[in-house]
Scaffold this motif. Structure first.
Motif, PDB file in Angstrom:
ATOM      1  N   PHE A 109       0.859  -1.181   0.000  1.00 19.07           N
ATOM      2  CA  PHE A 109       0.000   0.000   0.000  1.00 19.07           C
ATOM      3  C   PHE A 109       0.894   1.229   0.000  1.00 19.07           C
ATOM      4  O   PHE A 109       1.765   1.362   0.861  1.00 19.07           O
ATOM      5  N   ARG A 110       0.670   2.119  -0.958  1.00 17.70           N
ATOM      6  CA  ARG A 110       1.405   3.387  -1.045  1.00 17.70           C
ATOM      7  C   ARG A 110       0.395   4.502  -0.800  1.00 17.70           C
ATOM      8  O   ARG A 110      -0.293   4.938  -1.708  1.00 17.70           O
ATOM      9  N   LEU A 111       0.322   4.936   0.450  1.00  9.83           N
ATOM     10  CA  LEU A 111      -0.750   5.822   0.880  1.00  9.83           C
ATOM     11  C   LEU A 111      -0.298   7.273   0.994  1.00  9.83           C
ATOM     12  O   LEU A 111       0.764   7.560   1.539  1.00  9.83           O
ATOM     13  N   THR A 112      -1.141   8.142   0.510  1.00 13.11           N
ATOM     14  CA  THR A 112      -0.951   9.574   0.704  1.00 13.11           C
ATOM     15  C   THR A 112      -1.921   9.996   1.792  1.00 13.11           C
ATOM     16  O   THR A 112      -3.128   9.793   1.667  1.00 13.11           O
ATOM     17  N   ILE A 113      -1.365  10.549   2.853  1.00 13.95           N
ATOM     18  CA  ILE A 113      -2.171  11.019   3.979  1.00 13.95           C
ATOM     19  C   ILE A 113      -1.746  12.458   4.249  1.00 13.95           C
ATOM     20  O   ILE A 113      -0.584  12.709   4.554  1.00 13.95           O
ATOM     21  N   ILE A 114      -2.680  13.376   4.095  1.00 15.89           N
ATOM     22  CA  ILE A 114      -2.368  14.787   4.292  1.00 15.89           C
ATOM     23  C   ILE A 114      -3.367  15.396   5.283  1.00 15.89           C
ATOM     24  O   ILE A 114      -4.479  14.895   5.433  1.00 15.89           O
ATOM     25  N   PRO A 115      -2.965  16.494   5.952  1.00 16.56           N
ATOM     26  CA  PRO A 115      -3.839  17.090   6.969  1.00 16.56           C
ATOM     27  C   PRO A 115      -5.145  17.658   6.423  1.00 16.56           C
ATOM     28  O   PRO A 115      -6.172  17.625   7.085  1.00 16.56           O
ATOM     29  N   SER A 116      -5.107  18.184   5.211  1.00 17.58           N
ATOM     30  CA  SER A 116      -6.305  18.772   4.631  1.00 17.58           C
ATOM     31  C   SER A 116      -6.260  18.569   3.129  1.00 17.58           C
ATOM     32  O   SER A 116      -5.238  18.837   2.494  1.00 17.58           O
ATOM     33  N   VAL A 117      -7.351  18.085   2.571  1.00 13.31           N
ATOM     34  CA  VAL A 117      -7.425  17.891   1.126  1.00 13.31           C
ATOM     35  C   VAL A 117      -8.016  19.158   0.518  1.00 13.31           C
ATOM     36  O   VAL A 117      -9.145  19.533   0.827  1.00 13.31           O
ATOM     37  N   ALA A 118      -7.228  19.809  -0.314  1.00 15.95           N
ATOM     38  CA  ALA A 118      -7.680  21.042  -0.955  1.00 15.95           C
ATOM     39  C   ALA A 118      -8.822  20.757  -1.917  1.00 15.95           C
ATOM     40  O   ALA A 118      -8.958  19.653  -2.434  1.00 15.95           O
ATOM     41  N   LYS A 119      -9.648  21.767  -2.179  1.00 15.31           N
ATOM     42  CA  LYS A 119     -10.805  21.573  -3.056  1.00 15.31           C
ATOM     43  C   LYS A 119     -10.389  21.159  -4.462  1.00 15.31           C
ATOM     44  O   LYS A 119     -11.084  20.405  -5.111  1.00 15.31           O
ATOM     45  N   ILE A 120      -9.246  21.637  -4.933  1.00 17.22           N
ATOM     46  CA  ILE A 120      -8.799  21.265  -6.282  1.00 17.22           C
ATOM     47  C   ILE A 120      -8.500  19.767  -6.345  1.00 17.22           C
ATOM     48  O   ILE A 120      -8.810  19.109  -7.324  1.00 17.22           O
ATOM     49  N   LEU A 121      -7.909  19.201  -5.286  1.00 19.59           N
ATOM     50  CA  LEU A 121      -7.653  17.756  -5.239  1.00 19.59           C
ATOM     51  C   LEU A 121      -8.948  16.981  -5.070  1.00 19.59           C
ATOM     52  O   LEU A 121      -9.116  15.900  -5.633  1.00 19.59           O
ATOM     53  N   ALA A 122      -9.866  17.523  -4.288  1.00 21.36           N
ATOM     54  CA  ALA A 122     -11.147  16.846  -4.074  1.00 21.36           C
ATOM     55  C   ALA A 122     -11.940  16.756  -5.375  1.00 21.36           C
ATOM     56  O   ALA A 122     -12.693  15.821  -5.589  1.00 21.36           O
TER      57      ALA A 122
ATOM     58  N   THR B  25     -10.657  16.216  -8.270  1.00 17.84           N
ATOM     59  CA  THR B  25     -10.067  15.246  -9.179  1.00 17.84           C
ATOM     60  C   THR B  25     -10.032  13.838  -8.609  1.00 17.84           C
ATOM     61  O   THR B  25     -10.652  12.941  -9.154  1.00 17.84           O
ATOM     62  N   TYR B  26      -9.311  13.632  -7.524  1.00 18.91           N
ATOM     63  CA  TYR B  26      -9.106  12.268  -7.035  1.00 18.91           C
ATOM     64  C   TYR B  26      -9.571  12.029  -5.612  1.00 18.91           C
ATOM     65  O   TYR B  26     -10.166  11.018  -5.306  1.00 18.91           O
ATOM     66  N   GLN B  27      -9.251  12.925  -4.716  1.00 18.45           N
ATOM     67  CA  GLN B  27      -9.415  12.646  -3.298  1.00 18.45           C
ATOM     68  C   GLN B  27     -10.739  13.154  -2.747  1.00 18.45           C
ATOM     69  O   GLN B  27     -11.372  14.036  -3.313  1.00 18.45           O
ATOM     70  N   LEU B  28     -11.117  12.595  -1.615  1.00 22.21           N
ATOM     71  CA  LEU B  28     -12.323  13.033  -0.927  1.00 22.21           C
ATOM     72  C   LEU B  28     -11.982  14.256  -0.076  1.00 22.21           C
ATOM     73  O   LEU B  28     -10.902  14.327   0.503  1.00 22.21           O
ATOM     74  N   PRO B  29     -12.881  15.225   0.015  1.00 21.98           N
ATOM     75  CA  PRO B  29     -12.577  16.439   0.779  1.00 21.98           C
ATOM     76  C   PRO B  29     -12.694  16.206   2.285  1.00 21.98           C
ATOM     77  O   PRO B  29     -13.779  15.963   2.793  1.00 21.98           O
ATOM     78  N   VAL B  30     -11.569  16.262   2.981  1.00 23.26           N
ATOM     79  CA  VAL B  30     -11.571  16.103   4.438  1.00 23.26           C
ATOM     80  C   VAL B  30     -10.611  17.099   5.075  1.00 23.26           C
ATOM     81  O   VAL B  30      -9.645  17.535   4.460  1.00 23.26           O
ATOM     82  N   GLU B  31     -10.901  17.421   6.311  1.00 24.93           N
ATOM     83  CA  GLU B  31     -10.041  18.245   7.162  1.00 24.93           C
ATOM     84  C   GLU B  31      -9.694  17.370   8.347  1.00 24.93           C
ATOM     85  O   GLU B  31     -10.580  16.987   9.117  1.00 24.93           O
ATOM     86  N   GLN B  32      -8.409  17.013   8.509  1.00 24.14           N
ATOM     87  CA  GLN B  32      -8.027  16.054   9.550  1.00 24.14           C
ATOM     88  C   GLN B  32      -6.689  16.413  10.171  1.00 24.14           C
ATOM     89  O   GLN B  32      -5.823  15.564  10.344  1.00 24.14           O
ATOM     90  N   LYS B  33      -6.517  17.658  10.542  1.00 22.71           N
ATOM     91  CA  LYS B  33      -5.226  18.114  11.074  1.00 22.71           C
ATOM     92  C   LYS B  33      -4.854  17.417  12.378  1.00 22.71           C
ATOM     93  O   LYS B  33      -3.724  16.964  12.533  1.00 22.71           O
ATOM     94  N   ALA B  34      -5.779  17.319  13.331  1.00 25.48           N
ATOM     95  CA  ALA B  34      -5.479  16.676  14.615  1.00 25.48           C
ATOM     96  C   ALA B  34      -5.190  15.193  14.428  1.00 25.48           C
ATOM     97  O   ALA B  34      -4.244  14.645  15.006  1.00 25.48           O
TER      98      ALA B  34
END
Length: 146
Positions: free
Chosen positions: A107-120, A122-131
């Motif tokens: 598994f090659r996972l990309t995990i970021i604190p916040s998914v920007a709307k431009i990424l949401a 195209t590919y990713q789901l829009p989430v805010e997960q800083k904590a």
């Protein structure tokens, strides 16, 4: 379009429904984007996951998820423990967290604190997960130090 908070709640609910005692886990959204280049065309496969872990422990659960119109459906959970984890890499050349299991899965996972709307869009789901991301980095660092 679904808000970041609603999407995060839907991901957490899907995880909680698929994993026994799911509410006890800290959860982060992860995406795996695989591209294959052929002579004439390129294919892109996007897989979404909810990764659940408990702070202070090195085992975690990876749940594949699918989203359709704001509804998130969980797949079959995969528990990764010290026994079935072959290797962990903090970052590959693309900055992804790489997990290999003893049965040959990678598994090659990309995990970021916040998914920007431009990424949401195209590919990713829009989430805010800083904590949750901060808690995940502690797990990632513990796994790569072991």
């Amino acid at each position: 379009m679904v808000s970041k908070e609603q999407m995060k709640a839907a991901i957490h609910a899907a995880f909680d429904g698929a994993v026994a005692d799911g509410a006890a886990y800290t959860k982060v959204y992860a995406v795996e984007i695989r591209q294959k280049n052929f002579l004439i065309f390129r294919t892109t496969t996007v897989s979404n996951f909810a990764l659940g872990f408990r702070p202070g422990r090195t085992d975690f659960v990876l749940v594949p998820i699918e989203e359709k119109n704001g509804t998130v459906v969980a797949g079959t959970p995969l528990t990764i423990t010290d026994a079935n984890r072959a290797s962990v890499k903090k970052r590959d050349l693309q900055g992804r967290f790489v997990i290999k299991t003893t049965d040959g899965q990678t598994f090659r996972l990309t995990i970021i604190p916040s998914v920007a709307k431009i990424l949401a869009a195209t590919y990713q789901l829009p989430v805010e997960q800083k904590a949750e991301y901060e808690a995940f980095t502690a797990l990632r660092d513990a796994l790569t130090a072991a």
